[in-house]
Design a protein around this motif. Structure first.
Motif, PDB file in Angstrom:
ATOM      1  N   ALA A  13       1.455  -1.193  -0.106  1.00 52.67           N
ATOM      2  CA  ALA A  13       0.254   0.221   0.218  1.00 52.67           C
ATOM      3  C   ALA A  13       0.934   1.404  -0.515  1.00 52.67           C
ATOM      4  O   ALA A  13       0.527   2.546  -0.681  1.00 52.67           O
ATOM      5  CB  ALA A  13      -1.165  -0.001   1.284  1.00 52.67           C
ATOM      6  N   LEU A  14       2.375   0.825   0.249  1.00 52.50           N
ATOM      7  CA  LEU A  14       2.996   2.585   0.387  1.00 52.50           C
ATOM      8  C   LEU A  14       3.842   2.533  -1.174  1.00 52.50           C
ATOM      9  O   LEU A  14       3.780   1.785  -1.725  1.00 52.50           O
ATOM     10  CB  LEU A  14       4.106   2.340   1.434  1.00 52.50           C
ATOM     11  CG  LEU A  14       3.492   1.718   2.837  1.00 52.50           C
ATOM     12  CD1 LEU A  14       5.405   1.382   3.305  1.00 52.50           C
ATOM     13  CD2 LEU A  14       3.169   2.742   3.396  1.00 52.50           C
ATOM     14  N   PRO A  15       4.067   3.966  -1.409  1.00 59.54           N
ATOM     15  CA  PRO A  15       5.155   4.144  -2.498  1.00 59.54           C
ATOM     16  C   PRO A  15       5.709   2.914  -2.262  1.00 59.54           C
ATOM     17  O   PRO A  15       6.582   2.651  -1.180  1.00 59.54           O
ATOM     18  CB  PRO A  15       5.164   5.170  -2.101  1.00 59.54           C
ATOM     19  CG  PRO A  15       4.131   5.819  -1.703  1.00 59.54           C
ATOM     20  CD  PRO A  15       4.344   5.077  -0.581  1.00 59.54           C
ATOM     21  N   LYS A  16       6.951   2.108  -3.644  1.00 57.55           N
ATOM     22  CA  LYS A  16       7.189   1.971  -4.033  1.00 57.55           C
ATOM     23  C   LYS A  16       8.728   2.778  -2.877  1.00 57.55           C
ATOM     24  O   LYS A  16       9.286   1.755  -2.049  1.00 57.55           O
ATOM     25  CB  LYS A  16       7.851   1.385  -5.558  1.00 57.55           C
ATOM     26  CG  LYS A  16       6.544   0.545  -5.553  1.00 57.55           C
ATOM     27  CD  LYS A  16       7.559   0.015  -6.869  1.00 57.55           C
ATOM     28  CE  LYS A  16       6.063  -1.129  -7.171  1.00 57.55           C
ATOM     29  NZ  LYS A  16       6.398  -1.293  -8.791  1.00 57.55           N
ATOM     30  N   PRO A  17       9.122   3.936  -3.578  1.00 51.96           N
ATOM     31  CA  PRO A  17      10.558   3.818  -2.990  1.00 51.96           C
ATOM     32  C   PRO A  17      10.521   3.681  -1.208  1.00 51.96           C
ATOM     33  O   PRO A  17      12.141   3.980  -0.918  1.00 51.96           O
ATOM     34  CB  PRO A  17      10.790   4.915  -3.202  1.00 51.96           C
ATOM     35  CG  PRO A  17      10.065   4.791  -4.883  1.00 51.96           C
ATOM     36  CD  PRO A  17       8.347   4.887  -4.656  1.00 51.96           C
ATOM     37  N   LEU A  18       9.017   4.313  -0.868  1.00 58.33           N
ATOM     38  CA  LEU A  18       9.224   4.199   0.719  1.00 58.33           C
ATOM     39  C   LEU A  18       9.390   2.585   0.977  1.00 58.33           C
ATOM     40  O   LEU A  18       9.489   2.765   2.544  1.00 58.33           O
ATOM     41  CB  LEU A  18       8.249   4.931   1.287  1.00 58.33           C
ATOM     42  CG  LEU A  18       7.201   4.795   2.507  1.00 58.33           C
ATOM     43  CD1 LEU A  18       9.098   5.929   3.072  1.00 58.33           C
ATOM     44  CD2 LEU A  18       6.123   5.598   2.842  1.00 58.33           C
ATOM     45  N   ALA A  19       8.648   1.911   0.766  1.00 66.47           N
ATOM     46  CA  ALA A  19       8.649   0.484   0.822  1.00 66.47           C
ATOM     47  C   ALA A  19      10.150   0.136   0.694  1.00 66.47           C
ATOM     48  O   ALA A  19      10.080  -0.738   2.083  1.00 66.47           O
ATOM     49  CB  ALA A  19       7.395  -0.081   0.150  1.00 66.47           C
ATOM     50  N   ALA A  20      10.570   0.436  -0.668  1.00 66.54           N
ATOM     51  CA  ALA A  20      11.860  -0.113  -0.267  1.00 66.54           C
ATOM     52  C   ALA A  20      12.947   0.498   0.958  1.00 66.54           C
ATOM     53  O   ALA A  20      14.097  -0.233   1.074  1.00 66.54           O
ATOM     54  CB  ALA A  20      12.610   0.206  -1.192  1.00 66.54           C
ATOM     55  N   ALA A  21      12.664   2.073   1.097  1.00 63.90           N
ATOM     56  CA  ALA A  21      13.528   2.394   1.737  1.00 63.90           C
ATOM     57  C   ALA A  21      13.479   1.652   3.772  1.00 63.90           C
ATOM     58  O   ALA A  21      14.035   1.530   4.088  1.00 63.90           O
ATOM     59  CB  ALA A  21      12.843   3.240   1.553  1.00 63.90           C
ATOM     60  N   ILE A  22      12.236   1.235   3.939  1.00 65.39           N
ATOM     61  CA  ILE A  22      11.620   0.841   5.494  1.00 65.39           C
ATOM     62  C   ILE A  22      12.472  -0.637   5.349  1.00 65.39           C
ATOM     63  O   ILE A  22      13.250  -0.771   6.457  1.00 65.39           O
ATOM     64  CB  ILE A  22       9.791   0.763   5.701  1.00 65.39           C
ATOM     65  CG1 ILE A  22       9.717   2.254   5.494  1.00 65.39           C
ATOM     66  CG2 ILE A  22       9.821  -0.017   6.498  1.00 65.39           C
ATOM     67  CD1 ILE A  22       8.050   2.322   6.031  1.00 65.39           C
ATOM     68  N   PHE A  23      12.319  -1.463   3.992  1.00 64.89           N
ATOM     69  CA  PHE A  23      13.042  -2.568   4.102  1.00 64.89           C
ATOM     70  C   PHE A  23      14.431  -2.503   3.957  1.00 64.89           C
ATOM     71  O   PHE A  23      14.449  -3.775   5.635  1.00 64.89           O
ATOM     72  CB  PHE A  23      12.508  -3.243   2.729  1.00 64.89           C
ATOM     73  CG  PHE A  23      13.145  -4.481   2.704  1.00 64.89           C
ATOM     74  CD1 PHE A  23      13.062  -5.488   3.336  1.00 64.89           C
ATOM     75  CD2 PHE A  23      14.293  -4.282   1.813  1.00 64.89           C
ATOM     76  CE1 PHE A  23      14.142  -6.744   3.441  1.00 64.89           C
ATOM     77  CE2 PHE A  23      15.124  -5.372   1.356  1.00 64.89           C
ATOM     78  CZ  PHE A  23      14.906  -6.575   1.776  1.00 64.89           C
ATOM     79  N   PHE A  24      14.987  -1.694   3.472  1.00 65.70           N
ATOM     80  CA  PHE A  24      16.300  -1.563   3.727  1.00 65.70           C
ATOM     81  C   PHE A  24      17.238  -1.041   5.232  1.00 65.70           C
ATOM     82  O   PHE A  24      17.437  -1.540   5.557  1.00 65.70           O
ATOM     83  CB  PHE A  24      17.182  -0.943   2.736  1.00 65.70           C
ATOM     84  CG  PHE A  24      18.731  -0.803   2.533  1.00 65.70           C
ATOM     85  CD1 PHE A  24      19.289  -2.259   2.143  1.00 65.70           C
ATOM     86  CD2 PHE A  24      19.054  -0.269   2.790  1.00 65.70           C
ATOM     87  CE1 PHE A  24      19.892  -2.099   1.193  1.00 65.70           C
ATOM     88  CE2 PHE A  24      20.745  -0.177   2.863  1.00 65.70           C
ATOM     89  CZ  PHE A  24      21.112  -1.386   2.481  1.00 65.70           C
ATOM     90  N   GLY A  25      16.063  -0.206   5.664  1.00 59.90           N
ATOM     91  CA  GLY A  25      17.054   0.578   7.103  1.00 59.90           C
ATOM     92  C   GLY A  25      16.366  -0.342   8.038  1.00 59.90           C
ATOM     93  O   GLY A  25      17.635  -0.868   8.641  1.00 59.90           O
TER      94      GLY A  25
END
Length: 277
Positions: free
Chosen positions: A50-62
């Motif tokens: 449900a999140l914007p893809k860049p934000l989702a990737a940033a959360i995952f990597f963080g």
């Protein structure tokens, strides 16, 4: 400026989205740089679709990086935090890669077998040294559910991996065969990790974060960091290339040297101790 967007985490997001929409996540033409992940990757993408893809990737990597840092500190070896200054980690950051989470599973073994279902060639060297009943049982349950959802996915996935651009360090001439010397330290889990990483294929330097599990001292870890930047600093194009043969002499061989030096130092200390008795 090149913007990689959600990087490799995009596979988790797209696979989860396709399954929820009742579509086939493998309904595309693969290429050397477009090779899909195994179906269980959707487990990681589902919470973020449900999140914007860049934000989702940033959360995952963080979160992956935070877990790795916590695992290192909990192990009582804070000097291992040097990995965050390495070129493989920065490269992984650029493309939201899985290698920091895979390295973190060294400290959180329950994750290791599950990550084999996501990126087997990179996670297997860690998992082989970190098998637990709980981890294997959880991964087995995830695999079973994935087969119930899409029974033929393993065959579909394997059919699409034929164009995977890869390098196998052990088979890379002229330096690769020397990595077999790590077998003399087979009782050391770090040697088993290095042997497995040498024998299995990887595609880019971003896959090599787990090499920083081999050093046993601050000096070794920082030497590996400095060596990791030597090729990119001279030519950034070399650093970003697929199938980086330079990683064998600059990263794998030093890791092997650390193992052999530690073995020699242990024998020297034992001999000195016996001489004093």
């Amino acid at each position: 400026m090149y913007y990689p967007g959600p990087g490799d985490f995009n596979w988790a997001l797209d696979t989860a989205t396709a399954l929820m929409q009742g579509k086939d996540p493998y309904a595309f033409e693969p290429s050397s740089l477009k090779v899909p992940y195994p179906l269980p990757v959707a487990l990681f993408g589902a919470p973020f679709i449900a999140l914007p893809k860049p934000l989702a990737a940033a959360i995952f990597f963080g979160a992956s990086s935070g877990l790795l840092a916590y695992g290192i500190l909990r192990s009582g070896e804070p000097w291992r935090l040097a990995v965050f200054a390495s070129f493989p980690y920065i490269y992984a950051l650029m493309f939201a890669q899985w290698s920091p989470l895979i390295a973190a599973s060294w400290f959180f073994p329950a994750l290791a077998p599950l990550l084999v279902l996501v990126k087997p060639n990179i996670a297997l060297p860690v998992a082989l040294n970190r098998l637990t009943r709980r981890g294997v049982a959880f991964a087995g349950g995830v695999l079973l559910v994935s087969l119930l959802i899409y029974p033929s996915w393993p065959w579909r996935w394997l059919e699409m991996t034929g164009e995977y651009a890869q390098i196998i360090p052990l088979l890379t001439l002229p330096f690769g065969p020397a990595l077999a010397l790590a077998l003399v330290r087979w009782q050391d889990e770090r040697a088993r990790l290095l042997v497995a990483m040498s024998a299995l294929p990887f595609r880019g330097v971003y896959d090599l974060v787990a090499l920083w599990l081999v050093p046993r001292s601050l000096h070794q870890a920082f030497l590996l960091v400095m060596l990791s930047w030597s090729a990119p600093l001279f030519d950034f194009g070399i650093g970003l290339q697929v199938r980086p043969a330079w990683s064998v002499p600059l990263l794998f061989l030093p890791a092997l040297a650390f193992l052999l030096f530690d073995a020699w130092d242990e024998r020297r200390c034992r001999a000195h101790s016996n001489a004093q008795q």
